[in-house]
Design an enzyme around this catalytic site. Sequence first.
Site, PDB file in Angstrom:
ATOM      1  N   LYS A   1     -18.037  10.582   3.952  1.00 50.96           N
ATOM      2  CA  LYS A   1     -18.410  11.095   2.821  1.00 50.96           C
ATOM      3  C   LYS A   1     -19.694  11.376   2.479  1.00 50.96           C
ATOM      4  CE  LYS A   1     -14.107  10.906   0.950  1.00 50.96           C
ATOM      5  NZ  LYS A   1     -13.326  10.676   2.359  1.00 50.96           N
TER       6      LYS A   1
HETATM    7  C1  PLP Z   1      -9.200  12.495  -2.061  1.00 49.43           C
HETATM    8  C2  PLP Z   1      -9.238  10.979  -1.376  1.00 49.43           C
HETATM    9  N1  PLP Z   1      -9.073  10.056  -2.246  1.00 49.43           N
HETATM   10  C3  PLP Z   1      -9.308   8.757  -1.965  1.00 49.43           C
HETATM   11  C4  PLP Z   1      -9.752   8.463  -0.499  1.00 49.43           C
HETATM   12  C5  PLP Z   1      -9.849   7.228  -0.323  1.00 49.43           C
HETATM   13  O1  PLP Z   1     -11.022   6.701   0.026  1.00 49.43           O
HETATM   14  P1  PLP Z   1     -11.424   5.321   0.804  1.00 49.43           P
HETATM   15  O2  PLP Z   1     -11.399   5.415   2.529  1.00 49.43           O
HETATM   16  O3  PLP Z   1     -12.979   5.086   0.595  1.00 49.43           O
HETATM   17  O4  PLP Z   1     -10.423   4.193   0.297  1.00 49.43           O
HETATM   18  C6  PLP Z   1      -9.868   9.557   0.382  1.00 49.43           C
HETATM   19  C7  PLP Z   1     -10.518   9.478   1.607  1.00 49.43           C
HETATM   20  O5  PLP Z   1     -10.822   9.963   2.444  1.00 49.43           O
HETATM   21  C8  PLP Z   1     -10.024  10.794   0.001  1.00 49.43           C
HETATM   22  O6  PLP Z   1     -10.103  11.986   0.664  1.00 49.43           O
END
Ligand code: PLP
Length: 388
Positions: free
Chosen positions: A192
């Site tokens: 990210k």
């Molecule tokens: C659009 C979106 N929502 C939620 C997430 C989930 O993030 P995390 O891995 O921090 O739980 C991601 C992860 O890539 C994502 O791209």
Amino acid sequence: MNEREYLLEQKPFIPFSRPWIDETEIEAVSQVLESKWISTGARVREFERAFAEFLGVKHAIAVSSCTAALHLSLVVAGIGVDDEVITTPYTFTATAEAIRYVGARPVFVDINPETLNIDITKIESAITARTKAIMPVHIAGLPCDMEALQEICHRHNLVLIDDAAHAIPTEYKGQYIGNIGDLSAFSFYANKNMTTGEGGMITTNDGTHAETLRTMRLHGIDKDAWARQSKRSIWRYDITSEGYKYNMTDIQAAMGLCQLMKLNKQHERRRKFAEIYNTELQKFAQIHTPFVSENANEHAWHLYIIKLQSGNRDDFVESLREENIECSVHYIPLHLFEFYQKRYGYNVGDFPKAETVFEQVVSLPLHPGLTESDVSIVIDTIGTVLES
Ligand SMILES: Cc1ncc(COP(=O)(O)O)c(C=O)c1O
């Protein structure tokens, strides 16, 4: 080694994504390790304060992932079994997964094929008596039309929880995403725009929600270990709400603080590379560059997603890989996965815009560690691949 293998070895490998980490993070994490206070403590609080200040929002609550942030946001908003939450099929599974965690149903609404975000004009026809919330996703870092979403939520008494995993720093009409929805969920996963390895943040201007979220993220305990430290009865605590094990550690927060300090700089680099792609890729008729909004909005450029107007997308990605350029595809629409079909009865053909876009999209390398020369190599190689 044949001639082709030799030439490839001379070409740099251009990764799709890389975290932007230097001595600053290594030093900050080392200090936490040396302090011996390695779980939730002073660094987490500092990170929360700095993150809230950056966005101009009242409260930021650090958690272990964006998935956890989405889950807790739904819980605190009172969404539960048999409720419906409207979202997009064009996202990572975590968005809809969090809706399932609370026993609610993810109700997908097709996307606008230009912006790749949820099609606002189709939302109202999906609202039923069970609908409790809308969960938009700012795909790639392009903001959804938050004013229109707020207006729909207001009219139907719905909660606006935005999945802001890609949206730091994203501005909508001069305000940061994270300061507009009722609750916003950020991701600090490794790829990210800012990372803590794994991690997430919930932001809100609602003080009551913020207090409950702080308690819920650590077993529903009224005070975390750091707060108990200063008290006489260090061992005594109460459980005041339902709880989850979703706290962030000081190790992660120390890294997050460094990443936050570099956020504007890394964003400038992402924007510069995106602008080069935007200009240079115009010369290829087969390539459709990403939608750029004119609404005083700022794209976070988490992903640079092109659409191939002709030719086979999979072959294109493979040809670039053979030239040492790593690309990806975002996203396989959720209704095409076996689980979502079996559990919720979705089928191929339900969301045609998302399906068409999925066949065309390619995410090109975009991260602050690239150089302008890397970006030129990607563009030139795209030219060669398209010619062949
Ligand atoms: C659009 C979106 N929502 C939620 C997430 C989930 O993030 P995390 O891995 O921090 O739980 C991601 C992860 O890539 C994502 O791209």
